[in-house]
Motif scaffolding. Structure first.
Motif, mmCIF file in Angstrom:
data_model
loop_
_atom_site.group_PDB
_atom_site.id
_atom_site.type_symbol
_atom_site.label_atom_id
_atom_site.label_comp_id
_atom_site.label_asym_id
_atom_site.label_seq_id
_atom_site.Cartn_x
_atom_site.Cartn_y
_atom_site.Cartn_z
ATOM 1 N N ASP A 1 1.209 -5.987 1.221
ATOM 2 C CA ASP A 1 -0.264 -6.596 1.567
ATOM 3 C C ASP A 1 -1.332 -5.461 0.290
ATOM 4 O OD1 ASP A 1 -0.244 -8.233 2.833
ATOM 5 O OD2 ASP A 1 -0.435 -6.496 4.750
ATOM 6 N N TYR A 2 -0.446 -4.458 -0.123
ATOM 7 C CA TYR A 2 -1.311 -3.338 -1.238
ATOM 8 C C TYR A 2 0.050 -3.132 -2.439
ATOM 9 C CZ TYR A 2 -4.056 -1.892 2.686
ATOM 10 O OH TYR A 2 -4.691 -1.945 3.827
ATOM 11 N N ILE A 3 -0.243 -3.056 -3.461
ATOM 12 C CA ILE A 3 0.547 -2.479 -4.551
ATOM 13 C C ILE A 3 0.034 -1.395 -5.596
ATOM 14 C CG2 ILE A 3 1.079 -3.285 -6.898
ATOM 15 C CD1 ILE A 3 1.110 -6.521 -5.654
ATOM 16 N N CYS A 4 1.282 -0.946 -5.802
ATOM 17 C CA CYS A 4 1.461 0.894 -6.270
ATOM 18 C C CYS A 4 2.536 0.921 -7.343
ATOM 19 C CB CYS A 4 1.640 2.072 -4.632
ATOM 20 S SG CYS A 4 1.139 1.879 -3.826
ATOM 21 N N PHE A 5 1.801 1.897 -8.452
ATOM 22 C CA PHE A 5 2.997 1.522 -9.813
ATOM 23 C C PHE A 5 2.650 2.698 -9.424
ATOM 24 C CE2 PHE A 5 -0.015 -1.420 -10.382
ATOM 25 C CZ PHE A 5 1.423 -2.778 -10.620
ATOM 26 N N LEU A 6 4.142 3.262 -9.815
ATOM 27 C CA LEU A 6 4.903 4.726 -10.128
ATOM 28 C C LEU A 6 6.382 4.365 -11.409
ATOM 29 C CD1 LEU A 6 5.547 7.157 -9.865
ATOM 30 C CD2 LEU A 6 7.678 7.081 -7.923
ATOM 31 N N ASP A 7 5.656 5.204 -12.706
ATOM 32 C CA ASP A 7 6.504 4.976 -13.504
ATOM 33 C C ASP A 7 8.104 5.407 -13.059
ATOM 34 O OD1 ASP A 7 5.341 3.667 -14.682
ATOM 35 O OD2 ASP A 7 4.178 4.852 -15.884
ATOM 36 N N ALA B 1 -7.470 6.231 3.696
ATOM 37 C CA ALA B 1 -8.074 6.405 3.204
ATOM 38 C C ALA B 1 -8.472 5.347 3.075
ATOM 39 C CB ALA B 1 -7.912 6.660 1.247
ATOM 40 N N PHE B 2 -7.921 4.421 3.033
ATOM 41 C CA PHE B 2 -8.241 2.263 3.124
ATOM 42 C C PHE B 2 -9.181 2.018 4.400
ATOM 43 C CE2 PHE B 2 -5.782 1.001 -0.819
ATOM 44 C CZ PHE B 2 -6.965 0.521 -1.121
ATOM 45 N N GLU B 3 -7.576 2.555 5.474
ATOM 46 C CA GLU B 3 -8.657 2.620 6.882
ATOM 47 C C GLU B 3 -10.275 3.422 6.901
ATOM 48 O OE1 GLU B 3 -6.059 4.412 9.459
ATOM 49 O OE2 GLU B 3 -4.611 2.881 8.908
ATOM 50 N N GLU B 4 -10.418 4.433 6.910
ATOM 51 C CA GLU B 4 -11.596 5.534 6.438
ATOM 52 C C GLU B 4 -12.861 4.416 5.660
ATOM 53 O OE1 GLU B 4 -10.757 9.144 5.441
ATOM 54 O OE2 GLU B 4 -9.964 9.555 7.024
ATOM 55 N N SER B 5 -12.527 3.949 4.918
ATOM 56 C CA SER B 5 -13.345 3.144 4.042
ATOM 57 C C SER B 5 -12.775 1.600 3.855
ATOM 58 C CB SER B 5 -13.850 4.138 1.849
ATOM 59 O OG SER B 5 -13.539 5.222 2.461
ATOM 60 N N SER C 1 -5.469 7.835 -13.520
ATOM 61 C CA SER C 1 -4.143 7.143 -13.359
ATOM 62 C C SER C 1 -2.798 6.081 -12.317
ATOM 63 C CB SER C 1 -3.752 8.895 -12.340
ATOM 64 O OG SER C 1 -2.187 9.052 -12.529
ATOM 65 N N MET C 2 -2.584 5.105 -13.203
ATOM 66 C CA MET C 2 -2.155 4.070 -12.782
ATOM 67 C C MET C 2 -0.964 5.023 -11.585
ATOM 68 S SD MET C 2 -0.872 1.097 -14.224
ATOM 69 C CE MET C 2 0.917 1.922 -14.838
ATOM 70 N N ASN C 3 -0.678 5.935 -11.853
ATOM 71 C CA ASN C 3 0.121 6.506 -10.836
ATOM 72 C C ASN C 3 0.227 6.659 -9.113
ATOM 73 O OD1 ASN C 3 4.021 6.517 -12.094
ATOM 74 N ND2 ASN C 3 1.741 6.512 -13.403
ATOM 75 N N THR C 4 -1.400 6.779 -9.389
ATOM 76 C CA THR C 4 -1.937 7.643 -8.259
ATOM 77 C C THR C 4 -2.715 6.669 -7.654
ATOM 78 O OG1 THR C 4 -3.892 8.351 -8.746
ATOM 79 C CG2 THR C 4 -2.504 9.375 -9.515
ATOM 80 N N THR C 5 -2.670 5.237 -7.226
ATOM 81 C CA THR C 5 -3.436 4.182 -7.540
ATOM 82 C C THR C 5 -2.759 3.362 -6.016
ATOM 83 O OG1 THR C 5 -2.917 2.300 -8.763
ATOM 84 C CG2 THR C 5 -4.129 3.110 -9.439
ATOM 85 N N MET C 6 -3.447 2.717 -5.412
ATOM 86 C CA MET C 6 -3.072 2.024 -4.281
ATOM 87 C C MET C 6 -4.311 0.797 -4.323
ATOM 88 S SD MET C 6 -2.255 1.862 -0.203
ATOM 89 C CE MET C 6 -0.374 2.925 -0.507
ATOM 90 N N THR C 7 -3.778 -0.575 -4.518
ATOM 91 C CA THR C 7 -4.721 -1.462 -4.682
ATOM 92 C C THR C 7 -4.183 -2.426 -4.029
ATOM 93 O OG1 THR C 7 -4.570 -1.031 -7.264
ATOM 94 C CG2 THR C 7 -5.641 -3.168 -6.694
#
Length: 299
Positions: free
Chosen positions: A85-91, A107-111, A154-160
């Motif tokens: 349900d969520y996508i992350c990137f890690l180089d 963070a998603f649960e709280e927001s 920073s893409m490597n810190t994202t969760m989308t």
């Protein structure tokens, strides 16, 4: 593996067999285990496939190999294969803190209004030695007017949320440099970003990285900004768009000046002033060019 992982992590890699285990193990060591790791080998000619043999027995790890087509194509293939349900990137030359997934999900649960969560990272060198925390100013909410100034995500810190990719697509396959900037600009027109002031990972800086070529990166950023403004003319007011271009040329001009390229810096100064002469940035750049050593100005 869980029948349906909550999070899909996509790791594109090309000839990074020496660093890939660090990235993979930082994922496998996460305190939140409901994930899948999708490694896309973009035509590596080193022993990447042998390295991955030690990890594929873990049912959460999936490994694909393709002909070399660039990171954008590799990441898009990972998005297509993702089940979470969520996508992350890690180089493959970077790594995560062990609580990265937990903190992002919390963070998603709280927001619940947030669509993309991102945070801070620690810079490391080729040997993994810490070089300090990246402290760019970052923003939450509808961030287009800020993001047009510079890419602070920073893409490597994202969760989308997965639906963002389903609704607006993935990376531009034609982009081979700064491709994440174009993606976040596009997503910023529709989705809410949430900056999490937490250290979520480690970003390795190496001489042979594509992203370390500042000249090429600035050229790519300019094209991405122009393409975005052309594709989404309603995303910003005319004043916001011109101010964004002015800030870009100030940033570029400062870099040119630091490299001793005085004439190029003057060209950038002129472009900045033409876009927005009413803010202080170009005038500060003008002062810097005036006090530059004569030896530099002659180059």
């Amino acid at each position: 593996m869980y029948s349906k992982p909550l999070v899909s992590i996509i790791t594109p890699t090309f000839n990074r067999a020496d660093y890939l285990p660090i990235a993979v193990e930082s994922v496998l060591g996460q305190t939140m285990p409901e994930f899948e790791l999708i490694v896309i080998d973009d035509g590596s000619t080193d022993n990447t496939s042998e390295v991955m043999e030690r990890y594929t027995p873990d049912s959460r790890v999936r490994y694909f190999k393709q002909e070399n087509q660039g990171q954008s194509v590799a990441r898009n293939r990972g998005i297509e294969a993702a089940k979470g349900d969520y996508i992350c990137f890690l180089d493959s030359d970077n790594a995560w803190c062990t609580t990265k997934l937990n903190k992002s999900l919390q963070a998603f649960e709280e927001s619940p209004e947030a669509d993309i969560v991102y945070g801070d990272f620690i810079l490391i060198d080729e040997d993994g030695k810490e070089q300090g925390v990246n402290r760019m100013k970052r923003y939450s909410g509808r961030i287009t007017s800020h993001l047009i100034h510079d890419n602070f995500i920073s893409m490597n810190t994202t969760m989308t949320r997965r639906r963002c990719f389903e609704e607006m697509g993935g990376f531009d396959n034609a982009d081979r440099l700064a491709e994440d900037y174009g993606l976040w600009l596009r997503f910023s027109t529709r989705y809410q970003f949430l900056y999490l002031p937490e250290i979520l990972g480690y970003y390795r800086v190496m001489e042979n990285q594509i992203s370390s070529d500042k000249d090429s990166r600035l050229m790519a950023n300019e094209q991405i900004i122009r393409n975005f403004l052309g594709a989404f003319p309603e995303a910003l007011s005319r004043g916001e768009a011109r101010h964004g271009m002015s800030r870009f040329f100030v940033r570029k001009g400062r870099y040119e000046l630091s490299q001793g390229r005085y004439r190029t810096a003057l060209v950038d100064l002129g472009k900045s002033l033409a876009n927005d002469p009413l803010w202080s940035g170009p005038w500060r750049l003008a002062m810097k060019t005036l006090i530059s050593p004569v030896s530099v100005r002659r180059t």
